[in-house]
Design a protein around this motif. Sequence first.
Motif, mmCIF file in Angstrom:
data_model
loop_
_atom_site.group_PDB
_atom_site.id
_atom_site.type_symbol
_atom_site.label_atom_id
_atom_site.label_comp_id
_atom_site.label_asym_id
_atom_site.label_seq_id
_atom_site.Cartn_x
_atom_site.Cartn_y
_atom_site.Cartn_z
ATOM 1 N N PHE A 66 175.495 -58.087 -46.449
ATOM 2 C CA PHE A 66 175.504 -57.080 -47.508
ATOM 3 C C PHE A 66 174.134 -56.471 -47.794
ATOM 4 N N LEU A 67 173.287 -56.483 -46.783
ATOM 5 C CA LEU A 67 172.036 -55.745 -46.925
ATOM 6 C C LEU A 67 172.355 -54.257 -46.767
ATOM 7 N N VAL A 68 172.007 -53.486 -47.793
ATOM 8 C CA VAL A 68 172.181 -52.028 -47.755
ATOM 9 C C VAL A 68 170.915 -51.457 -47.123
ATOM 10 N N GLN A 69 171.083 -50.620 -46.121
ATOM 11 C CA GLN A 69 169.903 -50.261 -45.340
ATOM 12 C C GLN A 69 169.984 -48.906 -44.645
ATOM 13 N N LEU A 70 168.802 -48.376 -44.401
ATOM 14 C CA LEU A 70 168.613 -47.146 -43.638
ATOM 15 C C LEU A 70 167.963 -47.531 -42.329
ATOM 16 N N VAL A 180 151.449 -65.539 -54.393
ATOM 17 C CA VAL A 180 151.607 -64.398 -53.486
ATOM 18 C C VAL A 180 152.516 -63.389 -54.185
ATOM 19 N N ILE A 181 152.066 -62.145 -54.246
ATOM 20 C CA ILE A 181 152.803 -61.118 -54.978
ATOM 21 C C ILE A 181 153.272 -60.035 -54.010
ATOM 22 N N GLY A 182 154.534 -59.697 -54.099
ATOM 23 C CA GLY A 182 155.054 -58.572 -53.326
ATOM 24 C C GLY A 182 155.856 -57.675 -54.257
ATOM 25 N N ASN A 183 155.184 -56.679 -54.839
ATOM 26 C CA ASN A 183 155.863 -55.796 -55.785
ATOM 27 C C ASN A 183 156.251 -54.494 -55.112
ATOM 28 N N ASN A 184 157.524 -54.193 -55.123
ATOM 29 C CA ASN A 184 158.004 -52.938 -54.562
ATOM 30 C C ASN A 184 157.512 -52.717 -53.145
ATOM 31 N N VAL A 185 157.590 -53.754 -52.350
ATOM 32 C CA VAL A 185 157.196 -53.642 -50.949
ATOM 33 C C VAL A 185 158.341 -54.066 -50.019
ATOM 34 N N LEU A 186 159.197 -54.959 -50.504
ATOM 35 C CA LEU A 186 160.243 -55.508 -49.638
ATOM 36 C C LEU A 186 161.133 -54.405 -49.050
ATOM 37 N N ALA A 187 161.381 -53.375 -49.851
ATOM 38 C CA ALA A 187 162.232 -52.270 -49.400
ATOM 39 C C ALA A 187 161.589 -51.511 -48.239
ATOM 40 N N GLN A 188 160.271 -51.586 -48.155
ATOM 41 C CA GLN A 188 159.539 -50.740 -47.208
ATOM 42 C C GLN A 188 159.175 -51.455 -45.918
ATOM 43 N N VAL A 189 159.740 -52.636 -45.735
ATOM 44 C CA VAL A 189 159.355 -53.459 -44.599
ATOM 45 C C VAL A 189 160.341 -53.276 -43.447
ATOM 46 N N PRO A 190 159.868 -52.785 -42.288
ATOM 47 C CA PRO A 190 160.803 -52.603 -41.179
ATOM 48 C C PRO A 190 161.251 -53.932 -40.566
ATOM 49 N N ASP A 191 160.318 -54.867 -40.365
ATOM 50 C CA ASP A 191 160.674 -56.156 -39.776
ATOM 51 C C ASP A 191 160.724 -57.195 -40.889
ATOM 52 N N LEU A 192 161.877 -57.228 -41.553
ATOM 53 C CA LEU A 192 162.056 -58.039 -42.749
ATOM 54 C C LEU A 192 161.802 -59.519 -42.489
ATOM 55 N N GLY A 207 152.433 -73.348 -53.818
ATOM 56 C CA GLY A 207 152.240 -71.937 -54.167
ATOM 57 C C GLY A 207 153.510 -71.284 -54.685
ATOM 58 N N ILE A 208 153.318 -70.209 -55.445
ATOM 59 C CA ILE A 208 154.442 -69.461 -56.032
ATOM 60 C C ILE A 208 154.467 -68.076 -55.388
ATOM 61 N N LEU A 209 155.671 -67.631 -55.129
ATOM 62 C CA LEU A 209 155.858 -66.264 -54.635
ATOM 63 C C LEU A 209 156.635 -65.486 -55.689
ATOM 64 N N THR A 210 156.157 -64.297 -56.052
ATOM 65 C CA THR A 210 156.996 -63.419 -56.875
ATOM 66 C C THR A 210 157.202 -62.107 -56.138
ATOM 67 N N LEU A 211 158.442 -61.665 -56.169
ATOM 68 C CA LEU A 211 158.808 -60.400 -55.528
ATOM 69 C C LEU A 211 159.494 -59.527 -56.565
ATOM 70 N N GLU A 212 159.103 -58.273 -56.625
ATOM 71 C CA GLU A 212 159.826 -57.338 -57.478
ATOM 72 C C GLU A 212 160.420 -56.256 -56.590
ATOM 73 N N PHE A 213 161.666 -55.952 -56.849
ATOM 74 C CA PHE A 213 162.302 -54.885 -56.073
ATOM 75 C C PHE A 213 163.411 -54.254 -56.912
ATOM 76 N N PHE A 236 168.312 -54.258 -52.137
ATOM 77 C CA PHE A 236 168.709 -55.660 -52.257
ATOM 78 C C PHE A 236 169.484 -55.992 -53.517
ATOM 79 N N SER A 237 170.542 -56.751 -53.325
ATOM 80 C CA SER A 237 171.135 -57.490 -54.430
ATOM 81 C C SER A 237 170.398 -58.832 -54.462
#
Length: 423
Positions: A66-70, A180-192, A207-213, A236-237
């Motif tokens: 269920f990954l929605v993608q272009l 490790v912070i990834g804000n509004n980047v996950l959508a822009q990654v070609p090789d997920l 370590g802690i990872l936070t992702l915002e999308f 992403f859902s």
Amino acid sequence: MTTTTVLPDIVQHLGAKICRFCGSILRRTFVDLGMSPLCETYPSAADLNRGEVYYPLHVYVCERCFLVQLEEYESAETIFSDYAYFSSYSDSWLKHCENYCDQMQSRFGLNGQSFVVEVASNDGYLLQYFVRRNVRVLGVEPAANVARVANEKGVPTVVRFFGAQLAKELAADGRSADLVIGNNVLAQVPDLNDFVEGLKILLKARGILTLEFPHLLRLIEHNEFDTIYHEHFSYFSLLTALRILVAHGLKVFDVEELLTHGGSLRVYASRVEDLTHPVQPSVARLIAEEEMAGLAAPEGYEGFASQVKLTKLALVEFLLTAARQGRSVVGYGAPGKSATLLHYCGIGRDLIEYTVDRSPFKQGRFLPGTHIPIFHPDRILDTKPDYVVILPWNLKDEIMQQLQFIREWGGKFVVPIPKVTVY
Ligand SMILES: [Zn+2]
């Protein structure tokens, strides 16, 4: 984990589209928004006589994960190497960032010994607040022009695309991160898969990872189809994000809903073997909400396309009526998402005379494709338009506040999403 097996390679060679995460064949359309140019490329006056490349905005949903993608029609290198998006031009966004730093510091006890890495750190808009709190930082940013600005304001930044390779180099160099912070980047990654693998490699054992999308559930609910553009390859859902993180040995232990970008998620993760952080009820609660909304079944993704079409009809109807009545209509803002909205709806300079933007980088340039000119915001005071269409509708409250003066001549605001509303 890797999905680059022989089979997908052959299938792809035969012209089928393959899920960026799980390698399944993509058959189901989520929405087809037609053709649009790259949305963050703002032509100058000299560019106007040249051709522009248009790409399809045909979005698929994978029936397995269920990954929605272009598709990645243009390489990430081309899109992001000279990127025009400077994060530091919105006050409410900067406030959001400062609050985030405070929260991370108090919740996870970051101090002078801690090391924070942000992936896609832009102009240092976020890390600058950690620097002010004496926390050591490193930014990773592929756009050299944007990274230069960060370095100049004291946020050390490497100009690279992030992935497993860079993460290994940093870890080998003793630069594993507490956060490790990834804000509004996950959508822009070609090789997920390579990207998420890199995030894990970069984390210290605790370590802690936070992702915002942007949250797909809200995108569907609030009809935010204009947040779909070529620079965003994936949507992403929580269900799908969780599946991807788990596949790479990460554990999601908390999730928060944010109002940014029309409704986003902030996901907290650690290494799966790190038992410090019990999984909060927020995770199961949101997963249940997504399941209720149908996001765990292919049928849940139907209906979006027709909802999008209705929005187009309403917006075009409004603009045609205004034009027939001789009203002047201008835009406010030149965000990436305006390219999708304007192209999908077929709106050009005949319906929106010009737009304005606070970013000096965009002033004097033009919106891609439609060539609607971008001016300094003062232009609105000079021309006193009847209607101002707020293109970055996610900032509508802030913008209406700033532009209260249009009331003096009876000016009104138009917000196009989730449905056309005049204020
Ligand atoms: Zn998939």
